[in-house]
Structures are given as C-alpha cells and as structure tokens.
Scaffold this active site. Sequence first.
Site, PDB file in Angstrom:
ATOM      1  N   HIS A 156       0.713  -1.108  -0.126  1.00  0.00           N
ATOM      2  CA  HIS A 156       0.059  -0.042  -0.090  1.00  0.00           C
ATOM      3  C   HIS A 156       0.834   1.424   0.135  1.00  0.00           C
ATOM      4  O   HIS A 156       1.758   1.535   0.909  1.00  0.00           O
ATOM      5  CB  HIS A 156      -0.812   0.133   1.261  1.00  0.00           C
ATOM      6  CG  HIS A 156      -1.903   1.054   1.182  1.00  0.00           C
ATOM      7  ND1 HIS A 156      -3.133   0.977   0.701  1.00  0.00           N
ATOM      8  CD2 HIS A 156      -1.641   2.409   1.571  1.00  0.00           C
ATOM      9  CE1 HIS A 156      -3.965   2.183   0.913  1.00  0.00           C
ATOM     10  NE2 HIS A 156      -2.958   3.137   1.328  1.00  0.00           N
ATOM     11  N   CYS A 157       0.514   2.007  -1.010  1.00  0.00           N
ATOM     12  CA  CYS A 157       1.658   3.349  -1.310  1.00  0.00           C
ATOM     13  C   CYS A 157       0.624   4.516  -0.904  1.00  0.00           C
ATOM     14  O   CYS A 157      -0.270   4.785  -1.491  1.00  0.00           O
ATOM     15  CB  CYS A 157       2.075   3.380  -2.640  1.00  0.00           C
ATOM     16  SG  CYS A 157       3.244   4.830  -2.723  1.00  0.00           S
ATOM     17  N   PRO A 158       0.926   5.515   0.213  1.00  0.00           N
ATOM     18  CA  PRO A 158       0.287   6.498   0.556  1.00  0.00           C
ATOM     19  C   PRO A 158       0.596   7.423  -0.638  1.00  0.00           C
ATOM     20  O   PRO A 158      -0.521   8.423  -0.541  1.00  0.00           O
ATOM     21  CB  PRO A 158       0.869   6.876   2.012  1.00  0.00           C
ATOM     22  CG  PRO A 158       2.294   6.306   1.887  1.00  0.00           C
ATOM     23  CD  PRO A 158       2.207   4.945   1.187  1.00  0.00           C
TER      24      PRO A 158
END
Length: 305
Positions: A156-158
């Site tokens: 998961h990449c913010p």
Amino acid sequence: MQSSGHRLRDVEHHPLITGEEDYDGPPSENEISDRIWFIRDGCGMICAIMTWLLVLYADFVVTFVMLLPSKNFWYSLINGVAFNFLAVLALSSHLRTMLTDPGAVPKGNATKEYMESLQLKPGEVIYKCPKCCSIKPERAHHCSICKRCIRKMDHHCPWVNNCVGENNQKFFVLFTMYIAMISAHALIMCGFQFVSCVKDQWSECSDFSPPVTVILMIFLCLEGMLFLTFTAVMFGTQIHSICNDETEIERLKNEKPTWERRMRWEGMKTVFGAKPSLLWINPFAGLRLRRILMRTRKGGPEFSV
C-alpha cells in the site's frame, strides 16, 4: 467446517455470512471498468496532494525561473516541451494508479450459496478472510487501509493513496519511471542554470532576484535528488518483482511459491500488455473516458472504498 463436499478454512473461525443481502455476486467486466475507485484515507489524500504540489512546484521553477528568462530559444523550447510532457505523463500515471481498482475481492462473498456456485471438488480447501468476510484467492492479501483483500497485492503506497496490485501495477511502475525522469531532467537543468548564472554574475540569468533564484533552485535540487533516489529504487524493485513473479509482501514474508512462476518476459507481458509497444509506457492505454462520462450523466460515478 463442511459445506457441499468442500471445506472452508477460517483462521479466526468467524461464522459464514448466511444471507445474500450484502453480496449480489461478483461484478461484471463492464461494471468494473465503469467504477471509479477511491480510498478515503486522510494520510493518503494528503500525500497524494503533496505529490501533485511538488511536481507543480518543479514545473514552476523549471519554466519560470530557468527556461523563460533564457536567451537560447531552442534550449528553452526543447527542454520546456520535454519536461512538461513527462510531467503530464507522471501525473496521469499517478491518477490512474490512485483511481484504478487494484484487484479488490468483493466484500462478503463467503456465502454458502456463492461457494456452492463455485463447483469445488470434494475436499478442496478455500480460505476466508475474517476481516472482510470474502473468499480469499491465492496470492491475495488483506489491506487494513483499503479494508479489502487485494489480488497480488504488492504494497500500500500512501503517495498514490491506494494499494499496488494486480490491476494497477503498470500505472505505478510508469509513475515511478516518469517521476525519476523529470527529477533527473530538473537536476541537469539546475546544473546548467547555476553555471550560466555564475558566468553572468546573476545579472540576467533570471527574472527573480538572485537570493530568490538561489533558494528556489536549491529546493528544486533537494526535491529532485530525493525523488530521483526514491522512485529509481522503487522502479527497479517493481521490475525485479515483475520479472520474478513475486510481490513485495511475498518476498518480505519469504512465502514459498505454490503457484507456477512465469518466465521474466511472460511476467512483463502480463503487467504491461501482450506485445511490446508504445502502449507499455502509455498511462492512457485502456482508459474508457466515454463510458465513464455516460455513467456520470446517468447517475454519477461509483466510488469504492
């Protein structure tokens, strides 16, 4: 737990959903293509906005501080067109990564009726995610931020406010590639600009005052070095994962592959497309804007969370 000759394995032994009120079956391909996916995560939205602001800041410095005041017309034209073209591709890739369903498994599909429709073989084991009450496909992992199980979830990449998974990994790879390219381009132009300003004794190298010019360019250099390092490493990691047919989560967990790994070239074609072409580096490939606009006129786009 026995059900129609097959077993459902639940790590936390949560009960199955027996009703169908929360699940209407898996979405069709048309429904998936029409859907606008968006994660309502405060941290992710702030990071995504910061990404756009930093790219726009770099574009401002490159255009108004370095290129427009330049006496060399062709130098300004070529570099201005190239930088802005790459910036548009980078931001478009960012949008496609953020607004594309990464491969979410439908919520609450672990019903008795749905499992019977799968026509599983006797004794076959299927897994249920106790957090989103869905049947967990092989290589899927649950994301606590997206609150969904994601097929082939890499991480998961913010910065893109989304998971990187089966359906949007291509756009994430393009995003890292184009950001690395504009960062390198900006750093090279900063070097030429500093040399030019020193030769002209800062008199005609910029429309801004020398202190303001120096501050703007220093911040651009710091931003360029930071983003170039980060995105270049991420780009290399993603290409390595694709070629090895292994996600970042699988690598960190040291999971033994229970699937038949694809060859390196097959992995690249699975993510980017069947045949090598310009579509591999085109973030607009597969975009059905007309269908989304028609759906918006009918009743608004569907936002997924």
